[in-house]
Every structure is written in structure tokens, then in C-alpha cells.
Design an enzyme around this catalytic site. Structure first.
Site, PDB file in Angstrom:
ATOM      1  N   CYS A  94       0.822  -1.218   0.000  1.00 31.71           N
ATOM      2  CA  CYS A  94       0.000   0.000   0.000  1.00 31.71           C
ATOM      3  C   CYS A  94       0.857   1.269   0.000  1.00 31.71           C
ATOM      4  O   CYS A  94       1.490   1.576  -0.999  1.00 31.71           O
ATOM      5  CB  CYS A  94      -0.979  -0.042   1.170  1.00 31.71           C
ATOM      6  SG  CYS A  94      -2.470   0.960   0.930  1.00 31.71           S
ATOM      7  N   HIS A 195      -3.591  -6.072   1.995  1.00 31.90           N
ATOM      8  CA  HIS A 195      -3.387  -6.272   3.425  1.00 31.90           C
ATOM      9  C   HIS A 195      -3.899  -7.669   3.763  1.00 31.90           C
ATOM     10  O   HIS A 195      -4.128  -8.486   2.880  1.00 31.90           O
ATOM     11  CB  HIS A 195      -4.147  -5.210   4.215  1.00 31.90           C
ATOM     12  CG  HIS A 195      -3.741  -3.804   3.874  1.00 31.90           C
ATOM     13  ND1 HIS A 195      -2.551  -3.257   4.284  1.00 31.90           N
ATOM     14  CD2 HIS A 195      -4.368  -2.835   3.142  1.00 31.90           C
ATOM     15  CE1 HIS A 195      -2.462  -2.013   3.843  1.00 31.90           C
ATOM     16  NE2 HIS A 195      -3.553  -1.737   3.137  1.00 31.90           N
TER      17      HIS A 195
END
EC number: 6.3.5.13
Length: 242
Positions: A94, A195
């Protein structure tokens, strides 16, 4: 590094560990220990220099301001770039993924210079935020099973000619460009929006990084029953119609 040792570096946990991505360091360390490797894990805070002697570097996600601070300090430090030049492996998630590219949009709405370790450029999407479970097919040359993860980002990441898509989505948004790509990689540097933490859902990614760091083609098998159960659950969840 020897064939029986591995040095892991978790980069800036004080800035880039918002979404539980430290779990990647835990899984990677565990997978190495299960193979009876001598593992040294180093957690490097943002006020400390980045060591250049690591074998695998992990970078997690974070909010916009910590992302800018991390990028500034990593550029000024230069240690991560030197480590990659020496052959180190990097896996980023990310905000960390965006930092490894050429540039991204910071919390001030300005273009922020990245480290240039991946041939990608990140902008800020104008539509809805990309949130939810993702199922994707990892790029075939990597030889890994399907990717499962959870995305939560507003960023849109465009790949340049020297970056390969890490995966292509079946469900989810991935890079947010609408072309079905998710993440990016080159020979030694990997980035993803997933994630989960992603290595808890996809332990074979951890194994891939270990093999690359050790320069081996295979690792001794380990017990994957708990990982397989989690993967099956999350793959089924991602496959359900909304």
C-alpha cells in the site's frame, strides 16, 4: 548471508504499520525458522539508519502524512536503495508500495518523489475508495497460487514498461486503473495493495522471498493446514456475489 541464515528488516514500524502489515514480518520469520534457518529480524524506526546488509526488507501501509514523512526520510537516508543495489529483496504494501515508485500524491495534495525502485507512478483516484476482499491470479512466472487479500486505498497506480503486474484481479480493484492489474514487481522488488496481512493469507509469497534471498529453487515443506484454512475461507468470501 549463508545458506542457513537470513536477515529480515522491518522498515519504519512507527510510521508504516497501520493496517497490521507487521504480520508479514511475523509470518516470514516463522516460515524461515520452520526451515531451521538462523533468522535475525531488525525493526528499524524512522529515526534510525536503514542497514544495507539485510536480505529481505518489508514495508507496510500507513496514513498519508506518515507516508510522506517515510518517503522523505528514506530518500535522505539512501540505505534501502543501496541495499537493493547490493541484491536485497523488498516487499512493500500500500503506502510502502507507492513510496517505492517514482512519485505519489502526498497529504498536501502535492506530487511526492519516491525511491524509484519500481517503475510505477501513483495518483489519487477521484471515484469511490477501493475497499474489500480481493482475489487475483499472481503473474505466472512467479509460480504461485491465487492471491487473496484485503484492499483499502484511494490510490491509483500506473505501471511503467519495466514493471510487471504482480497479479490480475478476478474480484476487486487492485491498482485502481481499471485494467485488472494488482501490484507490481521486478527481479527483486515487489509491491501490492493487499493487506490481510497478505503473507498470512498467502504464505507462498513468504517462501518465494526466502528462495530469492537464498538463491535456491525449493524449500523443505512445512505444515500449511492453518494457512490453507484461512485461504479457503477468504477466497470463498471474495467469490460471493455482493
Amino acid at each position: 548471508m549463508s545458506q542457513n541464515s537470513l536477515r529480515l528488516v522491518w522498515v519504519y514500524p512507527d510510521l508504516l504499520s497501520t493496517y497490521g502489515d507487521q504480520g508479514n514480518a511475523l509470518v516470514l520469520e516463522r516460515r524461515a525458522l520452520q526451515r531451521r534457518l538462523d533468522v535475525q529480524r531488525v525493526d528499524v524506526r524512522s529515526d534510525q539508519p536503514i542497514p544495507t546488509s539485510g536480505d529481505i526488507y518489508l514495508i507496510g501501509g500507513g496514513e498519508d502524512r506518515p507516508q510522506r514523512l517515510a518517503a522523505e526520510r528514506l530518500r535522505r537516508d539512501g540505505g534501502l536503495n543501496r541495499a537493493v543495489a547490493n541484491g536485497a529483496i523488498v516487499f512493500s504494501v500500500c503506502a510502502g508500495y507507492q513510496i517505492l515508485g517514482h512519485e505519489f500524491i502526498n497529504d498536501l495534495g502535492q506530487r511526492e518523489q519516491g525511491l524509484g525502485l519500481l517503475d510505477v507512478v501513483s495518483t489519487r483516484g477521484e471515484g469511490e475508495r477501493c475497499v474489500g476482499d480481493v482475489l487475483a491470479d499472481i503473474d505466472a512466472p512467479l509460480g504461485l497460487p491465487p492471491l487473496t487479500g484485503f484492499e483499502n486505498h484511494q490510490g491509483v497506480t500506473h505501471l511503467g514498461p519495466t514493471a510487471r503486474p504482480f497479479a490480475r484481479v478476478q474480484f476487486g480493484q487492485g491498482n485502481g486503473t481499471g485494467d485488472g492489474t494488482e501490484g507490481a514487481y521486478n527481479e527483486t522488488v515487489f509491491g501490492t495493495y493487499m493487506h490481510g496481512p497478505v503473507m498470512a493469507r498467502n504464505p507462498h509469497i513468504a517462501d518465494l522471498l526466502i528462495k530469492l534471498a537464498l538463491d535456491v529453487n525449493a524449500l523443505p515443506p512445512v505444515d500449511d493446514r492453518w494457512y490453507d484454512a484461512l485461504r479457503a475461507e477468504r477466497i470463498a468470501a471474495a467469490s460471493q456475489p455482493a
